[in-house]
Design an enzyme around this catalytic site. Structure first.
Site, PDB file in Angstrom:
ATOM      1  N   GLU A 182     -26.864 -47.588   7.848  1.00 52.87           N
ATOM      2  CA  GLU A 182     -27.708 -48.455   7.028  1.00 52.87           C
ATOM      3  C   GLU A 182     -26.975 -49.750   6.689  1.00 52.87           C
ATOM      4  O   GLU A 182     -27.557 -50.836   6.717  1.00 52.87           O
ATOM      5  CB  GLU A 182     -28.115 -47.737   5.744  1.00 52.87           C
ATOM      6  CG  GLU A 182     -29.044 -48.571   4.873  1.00 52.87           C
ATOM      7  CD  GLU A 182     -29.434 -47.880   3.585  1.00 52.87           C
ATOM      8  OE1 GLU A 182     -30.334 -48.395   2.900  1.00 52.87           O
ATOM      9  OE2 GLU A 182     -28.826 -46.833   3.253  1.00 52.87           O
ATOM     10  N   HIS A 210     -36.843 -43.271   9.852  1.00 54.35           N
ATOM     11  CA  HIS A 210     -35.594 -43.386   9.090  1.00 54.35           C
ATOM     12  C   HIS A 210     -34.540 -43.863  10.085  1.00 54.35           C
ATOM     13  O   HIS A 210     -33.898 -43.053  10.768  1.00 54.35           O
ATOM     14  CB  HIS A 210     -35.203 -42.045   8.479  1.00 54.35           C
ATOM     15  CG  HIS A 210     -36.236 -41.482   7.541  1.00 54.35           C
ATOM     16  ND1 HIS A 210     -36.412 -41.947   6.255  1.00 54.35           N
ATOM     17  CD2 HIS A 210     -37.159 -40.505   7.709  1.00 54.35           C
ATOM     18  CE1 HIS A 210     -37.393 -41.270   5.661  1.00 54.35           C
ATOM     19  NE2 HIS A 210     -37.867 -40.394   6.530  1.00 54.35           N
ATOM     20  N   CYS A 243     -31.666 -45.001   9.780  1.00 53.57           N
ATOM     21  CA  CYS A 243     -30.276 -44.596   9.539  1.00 53.57           C
ATOM     22  C   CYS A 243     -29.959 -43.266  10.205  1.00 53.57           C
ATOM     23  O   CYS A 243     -28.794 -42.950  10.442  1.00 53.57           O
ATOM     24  CB  CYS A 243     -30.011 -44.492   8.041  1.00 53.57           C
ATOM     25  SG  CYS A 243     -30.247 -46.044   7.177  1.00 53.57           S
ATOM     26  N   GLU A 303     -25.408 -46.102  -6.595  1.00 49.56           N
ATOM     27  CA  GLU A 303     -26.276 -45.136  -5.916  1.00 49.56           C
ATOM     28  C   GLU A 303     -25.487 -43.877  -5.599  1.00 49.56           C
ATOM     29  O   GLU A 303     -24.350 -43.952  -5.126  1.00 49.56           O
ATOM     30  CB  GLU A 303     -26.839 -45.726  -4.623  1.00 49.56           C
ATOM     31  CG  GLU A 303     -27.667 -46.985  -4.833  1.00 49.56           C
ATOM     32  CD  GLU A 303     -28.177 -47.548  -3.517  1.00 49.56           C
ATOM     33  OE1 GLU A 303     -28.207 -46.792  -2.526  1.00 49.56           O
ATOM     34  OE2 GLU A 303     -28.543 -48.737  -3.487  1.00 49.56           O
ATOM     35  N   ASP A 313     -28.093 -54.338  16.838  1.00 51.05           N
ATOM     36  CA  ASP A 313     -29.263 -55.049  17.346  1.00 51.05           C
ATOM     37  C   ASP A 313     -28.999 -56.553  17.276  1.00 51.05           C
ATOM     38  O   ASP A 313     -29.549 -57.269  16.436  1.00 51.05           O
ATOM     39  CB  ASP A 313     -30.493 -54.679  16.516  1.00 51.05           C
ATOM     40  CG  ASP A 313     -31.764 -55.306  17.066  1.00 51.05           C
ATOM     41  OD1 ASP A 313     -31.825 -55.530  18.291  1.00 51.05           O
ATOM     42  OD2 ASP A 313     -32.688 -55.585  16.279  1.00 51.05           O
ATOM     43  N   ARG A 325     -25.938 -54.019  -3.056  1.00 51.65           N
ATOM     44  CA  ARG A 325     -27.012 -54.435  -2.156  1.00 51.65           C
ATOM     45  C   ARG A 325     -27.363 -55.906  -2.339  1.00 51.65           C
ATOM     46  O   ARG A 325     -27.684 -56.597  -1.375  1.00 51.65           O
ATOM     47  CB  ARG A 325     -28.251 -53.570  -2.373  1.00 51.65           C
ATOM     48  CG  ARG A 325     -28.099 -52.145  -1.836  1.00 51.65           C
ATOM     49  CD  ARG A 325     -29.394 -51.363  -1.962  1.00 51.65           C
ATOM     50  NE  ARG A 325     -29.231 -49.982  -1.507  1.00 51.65           N
ATOM     51  CZ  ARG A 325     -29.409 -49.577  -0.252  1.00 51.65           C
ATOM     52  NH1 ARG A 325     -29.743 -50.461   0.671  1.00 51.65           N
ATOM     53  NH2 ARG A 325     -29.240 -48.305   0.080  1.00 51.65           N
TER      54      ARG A 325
END
Length: 701
Positions: free
Chosen positions: A397, A667, A669, A386, A454, A357
């Site tokens: 995501e 959420h 995602c 993760e 987007d 990340r």
């Protein structure tokens, strides 16, 4: 109004054409080049090199005016005596020469230009509008006259008067019933078989039709194609085996109208009006594979005419073509490993992306660079350190986080132009091609993985992506070389474009009054930098004589220097797309229909009859468009709708058992909004409005 000739008359027409069927020469190759039919480059012939003119016979002198004809129709309507009107139709549609005699502005004037068909279109429209209200025998006489005209043997090239006759006949409104389709099909066949130079004339003449008439032409052709593919009563039409040329002929004529629409200074009708949604239900992959195998030969496929295929079909073709390529590659890899007795790793079926990340962009760039051969595989994303299995949520995501970081102004790759609400390339980072390639890869991956991004690029970016219109065989061939103009700049920087337009039209002394040079200034990270548009530009004044050069160099500096890219696509699927369609595939459509969303939404913890849900939809359906967009963005990460419509969003409303003091949570995602059980519509409206209006960095997970 006549609904169509009786069956015996239909048989008469069919028999007449069946007799003639064997004497009509075969059609030439329907589509020699995709760019002629979709990108519209058939408008390349200068007027002086069009088809040579042959000597034209003397046209009969007809003196009936539109006003006199209207008076005749009015008297016939009152008296019931239609003889005079009937005789007019009988004579006018008896031959191509008579058609010219009735409708040509000057009977024996040449009118050999693309700019003027020489036809009195207003008179044609009046005659056709009246035709549908005449007695049945008059309507039959027109169809008989058309049969006689089309059945005549023609020698040598067509004259311009012949083209005018075709131009008039194809506008006949009678071609809306299967009873007239045999005649219509032969008319379309003859038009489709004309020389390219003749098509060039017809295309320009079509361009000048009133919008209403142009749209009616398109609708009749679409109905003809649809009815031939899926007839409500198959017995009304000849067997498909005996009229396999019907659809190719109609589609070729439709391509002339599409060309006319595309070369018009502003589109006559939306390009989506050329979609035939019936084709969503054919085996379009078989059509695509035939096109792949035979190209633009005389083997007809709809893919030769991609303007007729909807974006839904094109997206499906792109995705299935990609899947088939990857399945083939994976199968070969599996066979190789098995033959060598090596362990089979099923992960080879996916594009596996592992990223940290804190190093999202660099890791993503590294992963995609190393795995270019796998880009068309289904994605699986893992965030290092993760736990979690990617069932689609992690992939979305990854897209959302990466796009937000790359397009954030602090990152420096793009700037956001508030006046046009779009992103543009930052000049100080324009040499970092690897990161810009990452953006291109993301756009392609989004299409393959059904993710709506987007991002807000102006239309000229997609125009560049598809130039040249046919994917080069050499993958190193540069594309994106389309010349952009002041109109393109208007889409991005409207104020600057307006100012440059004022400079071009200024009637005073440009040098003295504007006092500018061939040097421009740009702010980069808070620092204003100067650039010369040409060597020594800071010392070259802009004058009345060189202002056009200045404007074009300025546009090149702003728009063209950033958009030379390399396309690494395999296959021909990009040839099917218009620039606008690429944007829709990548970013979705801006057309919101919350009523459709209400019908397909999924519920978790709620049912559609719960008071909270009823209040939610009462509020949302009453929202203005801007708040509806904010709701969609809050829940899905984008305010646009995917190609398949609201149903493809998989939008979910879930119940969250917390205090009603809480705001809704989303959420993104999973395209999910979580609502506390609000007790009143007023409370729900207040809390929802606050949440969606402050969505950036708030309430999103």
């Amino acid at each position: 109004m006549m609904n169509g000739p009786p069956c015996s008359y239909c048989e008469l027409l069919s028999n007449a054409f069946c007799v003639h069927l064997f004497s009509v020469r075969e059609l030439p190759p329907i589509c020699p080049d995709v760019r002629q039919k979709h990108r519209i480059s058939i408008d390349v012939l200068p007027p002086e090199v069009k088809a040579r003119f042959v000597s034209e016979p003397i046209i009969p002198i007809r003196t009936k005016t539109a006003k006199e004809f209207q008076d005749d129709v009015e008297r016939a309507t009152i008296s019931g005596d239609w003889k005079q009107v009937h005789d007019f139709y009988l004579t006018t549609f008896d031959s191509f020469l008579e058609l010219n005699g009735a409708f040509k502005k000057e009977a024996n004037a040449p009118f050999n230009t693309i700019e003027d068909s020489g036809i009195n279109i207003k008179f044609v429209n009046i005659v056709y509008d009246a035709l549908l209200h005449t007695p049945a025998d008059t309507q039959k006489s027109v169809l008989k006259g058309i049969i006689n005209s089309l059945l005549r043997e023609w020698k040598g090239p067509r004259t311009k008067d012949d083209l005018r006759a075709y131009f008039v006949l194809v506008q006949n409104p009678q071609y809306t019933s299967p009873a007239t389709y045999v005649i219509y099909a032969h008319l379309l066949r003859q038009i489709a078989a004309l020389a390219e130079a003749d098509h060039h004339f017809l295309m320009h003449w079509f361009k000048k039709l009133p919008q209403k008439r142009f749209k009616q032409l398109v609708e009749r052709l679409q109905l003809f194609i649809t009815t031939r593919l899926f007839p409500a009563k198959p017995e009304e039409l000849p067997p498909m085996a005996k009229c396999s040329w019907w659809i190719p002929s109609a589609t070729k004529v439709l391509s002339l109208l599409n060309a006319a629409n595309s070369i018009s200074s502003s589109s006559i009708i939306p390009f989506t009006d050329f979609y035939n949604l019936t084709l969503d239900h054919i085996d379009f992959m078989e059509d695509y594979h035939t096109w792949q195998a035979h190209g633009n030969s005389n083997r007809f496929t709809f893919c030769q005419f991609p303007f007729i295929l909807s974006t839904v079909v094109k997206k499906a073709i792109i995705q299935r073509d990609s899947e088939q390529q990857m399945i083939s590659m994976a199968r070969q890899t599996l066979v190789d490993k098995v033959s060598r007795r090596q362990r089979v790793d099923m992960s080879l079926l996916f594009l596996n992306i592992k990223v940290r990340r804190l190093h999202l962009v660099s890791d993503s760039l590294d992963e995609l660079s190393r795995k270019r051969a796998d880009l068309k595989k289904k994605m699986k994303v893992t965030f290092v350190g993760e736990a979690g299995l990617d069932m689609g949520g992690l992939t979305k995501e990854w897209f959302l986080l990466l796009i937000r970081q790359i397009f954030h102004t602090d990152y420096g790759m793009f700037t956001y132009v508030k006046e046009s609400q779009c992103h543009w390339f930052s000049s100080w980072k324009c040499d970092n091609y690897s990161e810009f390639r990452l953006v291109g890869a993301l756009m392609g991956l989004a299409v393959y993985n059904s993710i709506t991004l987007d991002i807000r690029f102006p239309p000229c970016v997609y125009k560049k992506l598809l130039t040249p219109p046919i994917v080069p065989c050499d993958l190193d061939t540069p594309v994106g070389m389309a010349t952009l103009t002041l109109d393109d700049l208007q889409q991005i920087m409207p104020d600057l474009a307006h100012g440059l337009g004022e400079l071009l039209s200024y009637e005073g002394n440009v040098e003295e009054d504007f006092y500018t040079t061939f040097q421009v200034f740009q702010e980069e990270l808070g620092v204003v930098k100067s650039y010369n548009l040409k060597p020594g530009g800071d010392k070259i004044p802009v004058t009345n004589l060189n202002r056009k050069e200045y404007v074009q160099l300025y546009i090149d500096f702003l728009l063209n220097k950033y958009l030379v890219i390399k396309r690494n696509s395999e296959g021909n699927t990009l040839e099917l797309l218009r620039p606008e369609e690429v944007e829709i595939l990548v970013c979705g459509s801006s057309n919101l229909d919350m009523g459709s969303l209400q019908r397909v939404v999924q519920y978790e913890g709620y049912s559609k009859t719960d008071p909270t849900i009823r209040a939610f939809w009462d509020v949302v359906l009453a929202f203005p468009l801007e708040l509806q967009k904010k709701l969609l963005h809050f829940t899905t990460g984008s305010d646009r709708v995917p190609v398949g419509g609201m149903a493809d969003l998989n939008f979910k409303i879930s119940k969250i058992d917390v205090s009603t003091d809480w705001l809704p949570v989303s959420h993104t995602c999973f395209n999910q909004i979580c609502l506390p059980p609000y007790k009143s519509k007023k409370e729900l409206r207040q809390k929802l409005t606050i949440a969606i209006s402050n969505a950036e960095g708030f309430g999103l997970e």
